[in-house]
Design a protein around this motif. Sequence first.
Motif, PDB file in Angstrom:
ATOM      1  N   ILE A 171     -17.160 -51.208  47.546  1.00  0.00           N
ATOM      2  CA  ILE A 171     -16.911 -50.253  46.458  1.00  0.00           C
ATOM      3  C   ILE A 171     -16.254 -50.982  45.296  1.00  0.00           C
ATOM      4  O   ILE A 171     -15.221 -51.629  45.465  1.00  0.00           O
ATOM      5  N   THR A 172     -16.852 -50.862  44.110  1.00  0.00           N
ATOM      6  CA  THR A 172     -16.306 -51.523  42.925  1.00  0.00           C
ATOM      7  C   THR A 172     -15.603 -50.559  41.984  1.00  0.00           C
ATOM      8  O   THR A 172     -14.778 -50.979  41.183  1.00  0.00           O
ATOM      9  N   LEU A 226     -14.415 -46.096  41.621  1.00  0.00           N
ATOM     10  CA  LEU A 226     -14.427 -44.660  41.916  1.00  0.00           C
ATOM     11  C   LEU A 226     -13.903 -43.956  40.674  1.00  0.00           C
ATOM     12  O   LEU A 226     -12.854 -44.322  40.146  1.00  0.00           O
ATOM     13  N   ALA A 236     -19.210 -43.012  42.126  1.00  0.00           N
ATOM     14  CA  ALA A 236     -18.847 -44.287  42.736  1.00  0.00           C
ATOM     15  C   ALA A 236     -19.875 -45.348  42.369  1.00  0.00           C
ATOM     16  O   ALA A 236     -21.068 -45.069  42.275  1.00  0.00           O
ATOM     17  N   ASP A 237     -19.391 -46.554  42.147  1.00  0.00           N
ATOM     18  CA  ASP A 237     -20.241 -47.729  41.978  1.00  0.00           C
ATOM     19  C   ASP A 237     -19.964 -48.639  43.165  1.00  0.00           C
ATOM     20  O   ASP A 237     -18.796 -48.868  43.518  1.00  0.00           O
ATOM     21  N   PHE A 238     -21.012 -49.152  43.783  1.00  0.00           N
ATOM     22  CA  PHE A 238     -20.806 -50.039  44.926  1.00  0.00           C
ATOM     23  C   PHE A 238     -22.014 -50.935  45.145  1.00  0.00           C
ATOM     24  O   PHE A 238     -23.116 -50.654  44.692  1.00  0.00           O
TER      25      PHE A 238
END
Length: 65
Positions: A10-11, A13, A25-27
């Motif tokens: 996860i990068t 939230l 979310a970016d992941f």
Amino acid sequence: MSTCRIGAYITDLYGLDVSPRTIDADFWLWSVCPSADLDATKRLEFVNATRVTQSDRSVEKVGDE
């Protein structure tokens, strides 16, 4: 029976919205599979997602995986 491992890094939230109970979310997703035809990242579903986007994809062979 062949098995793949899959994980997520996860990068970011953001966009927490309490009323509809949503979050953005970016992941990065990764998988390690014994053969390319088993690549788990090609068959993912994000249940209840309102939006899914995919950016650049990369594949790297390490040893036999």
